[in-house]
Design a protein around this motif. Structure first.
Motif, PDB file in Angstrom:
ATOM      1  N   CYS A 171       8.800  13.392  -1.085  1.00  0.00           N
ATOM      2  CA  CYS A 171       8.130  12.868  -2.279  1.00  0.00           C
ATOM      3  C   CYS A 171       9.122  12.377  -3.316  1.00  0.00           C
ATOM      4  O   CYS A 171       8.869  12.478  -4.530  1.00  0.00           O
ATOM      5  CB  CYS A 171       7.212  13.937  -2.883  1.00  0.00           C
ATOM      6  SG  CYS A 171       5.838  14.415  -1.825  1.00  0.00           S
ATOM      7  N   LYS A 180       7.166   8.874  -4.400  1.00  0.00           N
ATOM      8  CA  LYS A 180       5.799   9.173  -4.808  1.00  0.00           C
ATOM      9  C   LYS A 180       5.350  10.448  -4.125  1.00  0.00           C
ATOM     10  O   LYS A 180       5.783  10.748  -3.018  1.00  0.00           O
ATOM     11  CB  LYS A 180       4.844   8.030  -4.432  1.00  0.00           C
ATOM     12  CG  LYS A 180       4.942   6.810  -5.324  1.00  0.00           C
ATOM     13  CD  LYS A 180       3.831   5.816  -4.997  1.00  0.00           C
ATOM     14  CE  LYS A 180       3.848   4.637  -5.959  1.00  0.00           C
ATOM     15  NZ  LYS A 180       2.739   3.684  -5.658  1.00  0.00           N
ATOM     16  N   LYS A 181       4.463  11.177  -4.803  1.00  0.00           N
ATOM     17  CA  LYS A 181       3.983  12.419  -4.208  1.00  0.00           C
ATOM     18  C   LYS A 181       3.002  12.144  -3.068  1.00  0.00           C
ATOM     19  O   LYS A 181       2.252  11.169  -3.099  1.00  0.00           O
ATOM     20  CB  LYS A 181       3.315  13.296  -5.276  1.00  0.00           C
ATOM     21  CG  LYS A 181       4.324  14.024  -6.146  1.00  0.00           C
ATOM     22  CD  LYS A 181       3.675  15.038  -7.047  1.00  0.00           C
ATOM     23  CE  LYS A 181       3.026  14.409  -8.236  1.00  0.00           C
ATOM     24  NZ  LYS A 181       2.622  15.399  -9.255  1.00  0.00           N
ATOM     25  N   PHE A 182       3.044  13.023  -2.064  1.00  0.00           N
ATOM     26  CA  PHE A 182       2.142  12.947  -0.929  1.00  0.00           C
ATOM     27  C   PHE A 182       1.384  14.257  -0.778  1.00  0.00           C
ATOM     28  O   PHE A 182       1.836  15.320  -1.218  1.00  0.00           O
ATOM     29  CB  PHE A 182       2.910  12.678   0.368  1.00  0.00           C
ATOM     30  CG  PHE A 182       3.499  11.297   0.471  1.00  0.00           C
ATOM     31  CD1 PHE A 182       2.677  10.186   0.549  1.00  0.00           C
ATOM     32  CD2 PHE A 182       4.872  11.114   0.507  1.00  0.00           C
ATOM     33  CE1 PHE A 182       3.218   8.909   0.649  1.00  0.00           C
ATOM     34  CE2 PHE A 182       5.419   9.847   0.614  1.00  0.00           C
ATOM     35  CZ  PHE A 182       4.592   8.743   0.688  1.00  0.00           C
ATOM     36  N   ILE A 183       0.258  14.165  -0.098  1.00  0.00           N
ATOM     37  CA  ILE A 183      -0.530  15.329   0.288  1.00  0.00           C
ATOM     38  C   ILE A 183      -0.371  15.500   1.796  1.00  0.00           C
ATOM     39  O   ILE A 183      -0.371  14.521   2.542  1.00  0.00           O
ATOM     40  CB  ILE A 183      -2.017  15.141  -0.066  1.00  0.00           C
ATOM     41  CG1 ILE A 183      -2.169  14.779  -1.549  1.00  0.00           C
ATOM     42  CG2 ILE A 183      -2.811  16.393   0.285  1.00  0.00           C
ATOM     43  CD1 ILE A 183      -1.659  15.819  -2.516  1.00  0.00           C
ATOM     44  N   TRP A 212       1.644  12.994   6.237  1.00  0.00           N
ATOM     45  CA  TRP A 212       1.614  12.826   4.783  1.00  0.00           C
ATOM     46  C   TRP A 212       0.848  11.561   4.416  1.00  0.00           C
ATOM     47  O   TRP A 212       0.901  10.556   5.127  1.00  0.00           O
ATOM     48  CB  TRP A 212       3.039  12.730   4.221  1.00  0.00           C
ATOM     49  CG  TRP A 212       3.889  13.913   4.545  1.00  0.00           C
ATOM     50  CD1 TRP A 212       4.792  14.024   5.558  1.00  0.00           C
ATOM     51  CD2 TRP A 212       3.901  15.181   3.869  1.00  0.00           C
ATOM     52  NE1 TRP A 212       5.369  15.270   5.555  1.00  0.00           N
ATOM     53  CE2 TRP A 212       4.843  16.005   4.525  1.00  0.00           C
ATOM     54  CE3 TRP A 212       3.208  15.690   2.774  1.00  0.00           C
ATOM     55  CZ2 TRP A 212       5.110  17.305   4.119  1.00  0.00           C
ATOM     56  CZ3 TRP A 212       3.472  16.986   2.364  1.00  0.00           C
ATOM     57  CH2 TRP A 212       4.411  17.783   3.034  1.00  0.00           C
ATOM     58  N   LYS A 239      -1.302   9.548   0.665  1.00  0.00           N
ATOM     59  CA  LYS A 239      -1.465   9.573  -0.796  1.00  0.00           C
ATOM     60  C   LYS A 239      -2.557  10.543  -1.219  1.00  0.00           C
ATOM     61  O   LYS A 239      -2.618  10.954  -2.384  1.00  0.00           O
ATOM     62  CB  LYS A 239      -1.756   8.179  -1.329  1.00  0.00           C
ATOM     63  CG  LYS A 239      -3.088   7.605  -0.884  1.00  0.00           C
ATOM     64  CD  LYS A 239      -3.299   6.213  -1.461  1.00  0.00           C
ATOM     65  CE  LYS A 239      -4.644   5.635  -1.031  1.00  0.00           C
ATOM     66  NZ  LYS A 239      -4.857   4.269  -1.569  1.00  0.00           N
ATOM     67  N   ASN A 240      -3.444  10.898  -0.301  1.00  0.00           N
ATOM     68  CA  ASN A 240      -4.459  11.910  -0.567  1.00  0.00           C
ATOM     69  C   ASN A 240      -4.769  12.628   0.734  1.00  0.00           C
ATOM     70  O   ASN A 240      -4.227  12.291   1.788  1.00  0.00           O
ATOM     71  CB  ASN A 240      -5.719  11.288  -1.187  1.00  0.00           C
ATOM     72  CG  ASN A 240      -6.253  10.126  -0.368  1.00  0.00           C
ATOM     73  OD1 ASN A 240      -6.286  10.174   0.860  1.00  0.00           O
ATOM     74  ND2 ASN A 240      -6.666   9.072  -1.052  1.00  0.00           N
ATOM     75  N   GLU A 242      -4.590   4.242  -9.355  1.00  0.00           N
ATOM     76  CA  GLU A 242      -4.844   5.647  -9.056  1.00  0.00           C
ATOM     77  C   GLU A 242      -5.177   6.414 -10.334  1.00  0.00           C
ATOM     78  O   GLU A 242      -4.688   6.089 -11.419  1.00  0.00           O
ATOM     79  CB  GLU A 242      -3.623   6.261  -8.371  1.00  0.00           C
ATOM     80  CG  GLU A 242      -3.383   5.723  -6.978  1.00  0.00           C
ATOM     81  CD  GLU A 242      -2.231   6.406  -6.273  1.00  0.00           C
ATOM     82  OE1 GLU A 242      -2.168   6.330  -5.031  1.00  0.00           O
ATOM     83  OE2 GLU A 242      -1.378   7.004  -6.959  1.00  0.00           O
ATOM     84  N   ARG A 292      -2.829  12.456  -6.084  1.00  0.00           N
ATOM     85  CA  ARG A 292      -1.623  12.944  -5.412  1.00  0.00           C
ATOM     86  C   ARG A 292      -1.217  14.344  -5.891  1.00  0.00           C
ATOM     87  O   ARG A 292      -0.187  14.859  -5.462  1.00  0.00           O
ATOM     88  CB  ARG A 292      -0.446  11.978  -5.569  1.00  0.00           C
ATOM     89  CG  ARG A 292      -0.694  10.579  -5.018  1.00  0.00           C
ATOM     90  CD  ARG A 292       0.471   9.657  -5.320  1.00  0.00           C
ATOM     91  NE  ARG A 292       0.249   8.311  -4.807  1.00  0.00           N
ATOM     92  CZ  ARG A 292       0.723   7.855  -3.648  1.00  0.00           C
ATOM     93  NH1 ARG A 292       1.446   8.643  -2.888  1.00  0.00           N
ATOM     94  NH2 ARG A 292       0.498   6.611  -3.261  1.00  0.00           N
ATOM     95  N   ASP A 293      -2.010  14.963  -6.780  1.00  0.00           N
ATOM     96  CA  ASP A 293      -1.673  16.298  -7.285  1.00  0.00           C
ATOM     97  C   ASP A 293      -2.529  17.370  -6.619  1.00  0.00           C
ATOM     98  O   ASP A 293      -3.698  17.149  -6.290  1.00  0.00           O
ATOM     99  CB  ASP A 293      -1.889  16.370  -8.797  1.00  0.00           C
ATOM    100  CG  ASP A 293      -0.721  15.779  -9.569  1.00  0.00           C
ATOM    101  OD1 ASP A 293       0.351  15.603  -8.969  1.00  0.00           O
ATOM    102  OD2 ASP A 293      -0.889  15.487 -10.761  1.00  0.00           O
TER     103      ASP A 293
END
Length: 735
Positions: free
Chosen positions: A281, A284-287, A389, A391-392, A446, A451-452
């Motif tokens: 990440c 950008k953050k990933f789920i 992984w 984005k959501n 978004e 992404r949180d």
């Protein structure tokens, strides 16, 4: 196997499900029958992947201007999913206008695949739209429109893609299907491929379908039920052929590593995931989605996994999610520990990013979009499984699904022949297609907490439930936790119904959840908290924000006294519990290395002295200072703030009927014994409101709004702060 399956043959299917029911389609319009056929096909992932495949029907419709009968192509629109499609997800085009585009294309300066003229034809599709249908046509439209049959199915079944992705693809097509199914070489979907298919069908009227090299299957018929049956029969035939060639224990060269036992696999994942998420990440953050079923473990544990993983995927639908290839780490689960795994992953990630940058530089064109995030979206670990992984959660699950499909394609191709991947230049031209880039740019921005991953403790009711709803509205993935596990799950179910579809709670190292999960937790027990975080990691891969709304108020006896045990319980929950929750995620936050936010819930009672709640008020005063201490302890990576409510009566478990009645009596407020609990709460809430400057009752929603502000980047420079949400209670003003 004939084109239309009989009931006996349908019941004999082993590799697909026959779902067509004549009773259901009776009386349906042509478009409704197309939707039904599409839903049946999309319901089975062995037939096509999520969002993949396309269906069409040509139907006679009444022209909205002339009233005359016109031939209309109904075809799945851009971005649709067959399983969930409705009529509004299908584009409609006048057939005569669509066919009239052919001479325009042929007369263009540079007709042919991967040319500006090819892409420019997409701009003509809206001019062919029937009845002002706003649904955008997909790039596959010419494939359906130019074939002569009335009904066309284009699917991505693993069994047929295995043929399409084999070195001897053309020969295998003939061996498996005979002369009624043809073959076309790889060509990017679009106008040129549609014309190629048209030529094949016209040259050989016996053809009922085509294997599309490196891509999938397209077949057709003049009856929609027959087209559906033909699709299933072809997939079944390919799957049975692969079954005959299956290599059993020698699949993928046989087993090299052994799968860890469930507890050991879980321990590895819990220790690994926060660190790994931080590594992938960086931009950008990933789920995350974790998968460790038998099929994926057979692959990652095999001798051939490194070779095949390096080749990457074949079907364009697959690598748009999985990227050009996954990251495979050659780790021995029997002899090496998590520390060694992290070292190998760190080196592998560095190498992967460089490989991706080289791939981009080698394949880019003058007008290519800028290089995208070079981190892998699929990571393969022997003994453990796959971590995908996105984005959501939905996207990471689809990424996992697609690589599962890729594994099954490789298995089939290697059983029959030899698996080959799409050439890298062709893969790049799909991944960085300007039309695909334009689609990405049209997507809405978004939301704040997209992404949180947010853990809400006390989410079963009151303020916690409202906070869970508020952050989910902003795109967060929510772990609803509560001492009452059923109440937590009820809140999670509410969020899932609003924002997505879940399949349950993470467990046994396999993540199968949606945008929210519900878990039980006792914040006075560290082991319970550790399990909460373990399940959070298995479900989503990490943790970004934490909210604690759990608390307890124990009314004193008539003489105003609390027992020692009651006093201790008050502090255990309101002070020690909050500390436990934050302390147990401290290492997780540090390992992840991503900015985090913590919001505790204290009370204005922490600064207002009054009779009758000494234990509660003192515990909240301690909690206020705990916020400041934790802000210092967790800086600079995590911000720690708090909301301080005042007498939130609505929906609060701290105000059962008995306590409300006692308070109403204490304040000499008249009430009817027959009044409902909610009516009594409203009386008390109104009384409390009159003591404030704003004269308005304080609701859980008011608290949730403040908690959201403190969690979000809107308060990104604030830490160690306590925000009173009390309507303006003068006694709580700081002096």
């Amino acid at each position: 196997m004939p084109a239309t399956l009989t009931a006996v043959e349908a019941s004999d299917l082993k590799h697909v499900n026959y779902l067509w029911d004549d009773r259901v389609v009776q009386g349906m319009s042509p478009v409704e029958r197309l939707v039904y056929r599409s839903n049946c096909l999309g319901a089975d992932q062995r037939i096509t992947n999520t969002g993949g495949g396309n269906t069409s029907s040509k139907a006679l419709e009444a022209d909205p201007l002339t009233g005359g009968e016109v031939d209309v192509l109904w075809v799945k629109g851009s971005g649709g999913d067959l399983r969930t499609s409705k009529a509004e997800n299908f584009a409609s085009l006048y057939m005569d206008k669509l066919l009239a585009l052919q001479p325009i294309y042929r007369d263009s300066p540079d007709p042919g695949p991967k040319t500006p003229s090819e892409d420019a034809m997409v701009g003509y599709f809206p001019h062919c739209s029937f009845n002002l249908n706003p649904r955008a046509s997909s790039i596959d439209t010419p494939l359906h429109g130019f074939l002569p049959a009335r009904h066309v199915d284009h699917m991505h079944p693993n069994s047929v893609i295995a043929i399409a992705a084999s070195r001897r693809s053309k020969e295998l097509t003939a061996e498996v299907f005979g002369d009624e199914i043809g073959w076309v070489p790889w060509l990017r979907p679009g106008f040129e491929l549609g014309l190629m298919m048209q030529r094949e069908a016209e040259a050989n009227p016996r053809l009922r379908g085509l294997v599309m090299s490196q891509h999938g299957l397209i077949n057709w018929a003049d009856d929609d039920k027959e087209c559906y049956g033909l699709t299933l029969s072809l997939i079944e035939k390919a799957a049975r052929y692969i079954e005959l060639k299956d290599k059993g224990e020698q699949t993928f060269g046989g087993q090299k590593y052994q799968t860890l036992q469930a507890d050991a696999r879980k321990a590895v994942l819990v220790a690994l995931l926060p660190w790994l998420r931080g590594q992938v990440c960086q931009q950008k953050k990933f789920i995350g989605t974790v998968q460790g079923d038998d099929k994926i473990l057979r692959f990652v544990n095999s001798h051939d996994a490194p070779r095949l993983a390096e080749l990457g995927t074949s079907c364009p639908d697959h690598f748009l999610r999985t990227k050009i290839k996954p990251l495979y780490v050659d780790w021995n689960p029997q002899t090496e520990d998590v520390g060694a795994l992290k070292q190998k992953l760190s080196a592998g990630l560095d190498r992967y990013r460089q490989d991706y940058a080289d791939y981009y530089e080698r394949c880019k064109h003058d007008n290519s979009p800028a290089m995208r995030d070079p981190n892998p979206t699929v990571i393969l670990i022997p003994g453990v499984g796959m971590i995908a992984w996105g984005k959501n959660k939905s996207e990471s699950r689809v990424t996992a699904e697609f690589y599962n499909c890729a594994v099954e394609v490789m298995r089939g191709a290697e059983a029959m022949d030899e698996y080959i991947a799409l050439p890298q230049q062709e893969a790049f031209d799909i991944e960085y297609w300007l039309l695909e880039e334009a689609k990405l740019k049209r997507m809405p921005p978004e939301k704040d907490l997209a992404r949180d991953i947010v853990v809400v403790l006390g989410a079963g009711n009151g303020i916690g439930r409202e906070v869970a709803h508020r952050v989910a509205k902003e795109g967060a993935h929510v772990v609803c936790a509560d001492l009452n596990a059923d109440a937590a799950q009820a809140t999670a179910n509410e969020l899932t119904a609003l924002y997505g579809q879940g399949i349950g709670v993470a467990g046994d190292g396999v993540s199968a959840c949606g945008p929210a999960i519900g878990l039980g937790v006792d914040i006075t027990c560290r082991e319970s908290i550790r399990e909460l975080y373990a399940q959070t990691l298995l479900a989503y891969g990490g943790l970004d924000r934490l909210v604690v709304t759990a608390g307890v108020f124990i009314p004193p006896s008539r003489d105003g006294q609390l027992t020692d045990q009651q006093w201790q319980l008050t502090f255990n929950v309101n002070v020690q519990g909050s500390y436990n929750v934050v302390d147990e995620c401290r290492t997780l936050i540090k390992e992840q290395g991503l900015p985090a936010a913590v919001v505790l819930t204290t009370s204005v009672n922490g600064v207002v002295s009054k009779k009758g709640s000494v234990a509660y008020d003192t515990s909240k005063a301690a909690a206020n200072h705990l916020v400041r201490e934790l802000a210092v302890e967790l800086a600079p990576l995590a911000r720690v703030n708090a909301i301080a409510p005042a007498t939130v009566v609505q929906g609060s478990t701290m105000f059962p009927r008995d306590r409300v009645v006692v308070s109403l009596t204490k304040y000499a407020i008249a009430f009817e014994e027959s009044a409902t609990d909610e009516e009594l709460r409203c009386l008390l809430a109104d009384y409390y409101a009159q003591r404030t400057l704003t004269k308005q009752p304080i609701t859980p929603g008011d608290q949730a709004e403040a908690a959201y502000f403190l969690l979000s980047d809107r308060s990104g420079k604030s830490t160690g702060q306590i925000i009173n949400v009390d309507g303006g209670l003068q006694e709580a003003f700081q002096r």
